[in-house]
Design an enzyme around this catalytic site. Sequence first.
Site, PDB file in Angstrom:
ATOM      1  N   ARG A   1       3.222 -11.123   7.167  1.00 10.03           N
ATOM      2  CA  ARG A   1       4.763 -10.817   7.354  1.00 10.03           C
ATOM      3  C   ARG A   1       5.152 -10.076   8.454  1.00 10.03           C
ATOM      4  O   ARG A   1       6.399 -10.068   8.985  1.00 10.03           O
ATOM      5  CB  ARG A   1       5.351 -10.586   5.781  1.00 10.03           C
ATOM      6  CG  ARG A   1       5.097 -11.680   4.983  1.00 10.03           C
ATOM      7  CD  ARG A   1       5.361 -11.085   3.487  1.00 10.03           C
ATOM      8  NE  ARG A   1       6.668 -10.883   3.161  1.00 10.03           N
ATOM      9  CZ  ARG A   1       7.313 -10.519   2.182  1.00 10.03           C
ATOM     10  NH1 ARG A   1       6.378 -10.118   1.212  1.00 10.03           N
ATOM     11  NH2 ARG A   1       8.429 -10.433   1.998  1.00 10.03           N
TER      12      ARG A   1
ATOM     13  N   PRO B   1       0.718  -1.286  -0.106  1.00  4.35           N
ATOM     14  CA  PRO B   1       0.123  -0.128  -0.091  1.00  4.35           C
ATOM     15  C   PRO B   1       0.739   1.246  -0.050  1.00  4.35           C
ATOM     16  O   PRO B   1       1.892   1.291   0.817  1.00  4.35           O
ATOM     17  CB  PRO B   1      -0.955  -0.135   1.423  1.00  4.35           C
ATOM     18  CG  PRO B   1      -0.098  -1.125   2.058  1.00  4.35           C
ATOM     19  CD  PRO B   1       0.612  -1.960   1.144  1.00  4.35           C
ATOM     20  N   GLU B   2       0.576   2.227  -0.855  1.00  2.00           N
ATOM     21  CA  GLU B   2       0.926   3.475  -0.960  1.00  2.00           C
ATOM     22  C   GLU B   2       0.079   4.631  -0.408  1.00  2.00           C
ATOM     23  O   GLU B   2      -0.824   4.196   0.105  1.00  2.00           O
ATOM     24  CB  GLU B   2       1.637   3.885  -2.382  1.00  2.00           C
ATOM     25  CG  GLU B   2       2.719   2.695  -2.760  1.00  2.00           C
ATOM     26  CD  GLU B   2       3.126   2.714  -4.035  1.00  2.00           C
ATOM     27  OE1 GLU B   2       3.136   4.115  -4.539  1.00  2.00           O
ATOM     28  OE2 GLU B   2       3.447   1.931  -4.697  1.00  2.00           O
TER      29      GLU B   2
ATOM     30  N   HIS C   1      -3.467 -14.441  10.741  1.00  2.67           N
ATOM     31  CA  HIS C   1      -2.348 -13.768  11.063  1.00  2.67           C
ATOM     32  C   HIS C   1      -2.654 -12.247  11.748  1.00  2.67           C
ATOM     33  O   HIS C   1      -1.864 -11.401  11.667  1.00  2.67           O
ATOM     34  CB  HIS C   1      -1.787 -13.489   9.526  1.00  2.67           C
ATOM     35  CG  HIS C   1      -1.327 -14.837   9.083  1.00  2.67           C
ATOM     36  ND1 HIS C   1      -0.147 -15.317   9.530  1.00  2.67           N
ATOM     37  CD2 HIS C   1      -1.573 -15.357   7.861  1.00  2.67           C
ATOM     38  CE1 HIS C   1       0.039 -16.434   8.644  1.00  2.67           C
ATOM     39  NE2 HIS C   1      -0.821 -16.299   7.727  1.00  2.67           N
TER      40      HIS C   1
END
Length: 283
Positions: free
Chosen positions: A116, A2-3, A98
């Site tokens: 992650r 994501p930006e 997660h």
Amino acid sequence: MPELPEVEVLARHLRPLIHGKTICAVNVRRAKVLRPTPPRTFRRTLPGATFTGLSRRGKYLLFQLRAKANRKPITLLGHLGMTGRIFLAQKGRPLPKHTAVALDLGASKLVYEDTRYFGRLTLDTSAVTRLGPEPLDDEFKAETFAQSLKRSRQAIKVKLLDQGLVAGIGNIYASEALFRARISPELAANKLTVAQVRRLRLAIRAVLAEAIECGSTVPSNPGGHKSDGLFYFGRAPGAPDFYEERLRVYGREEQPCPNCRHPIKRITQAARGTFYCPRCQRA
Ligand SMILES: [Zn+2]
């Protein structure tokens, strides 16, 4: 990953949903994402605090809270890293595998999930002080942008990823902005002409503003896991690809350039992929 536009769309989506909600309990499953805040501090600070606002700075989310018993305001900083997701889940639903942190808001939970664990949800907001100007704000001025570029011999594509230069641009929108500005990604930052700097500044603003506008129209269902409409990499899995259509060079190696039909080329710069048209972006 994501930006700025994806984070802005997420902030706009979440803001009304969490406003006025009070944290009843805190569930930390992966203390790594809190760092450097110790889990004990996190668990002691947040229960009883009420969300009063949510803003964005660069790729960071800034959750504002009012502590119980009129203690001083709290800011909770969120960064989605490579694979992070923040969404509201209904009470009683099982948490995703997660889940790193879940904040119990009574009828719902604010879930931070990250496969992650490169992202952050922390009480340490120091990262924000190192950011350059917001590209869509008036503070992003052509003169200061030009001065910063003059001090760097890095390739312009690589320099654009420096969050101290201008906040929020990542790998996708760096390629897209350079294509719009017709500037070679390999040109040294200090070699850009005044006209190129002006074009690049306008191109950055245009690609980001368009992406926010487009992302805001994507149907979003952030509780629904994989089907959520938050448009990472331009498109949610399984969603119609009308957003991806808007990316003109990113991810389009060997496809015809939308301007001149020459095949888009992919090169590696600073271990990241860069996409560009060798014919349109010669200078
Ligand atoms: Zn071209």
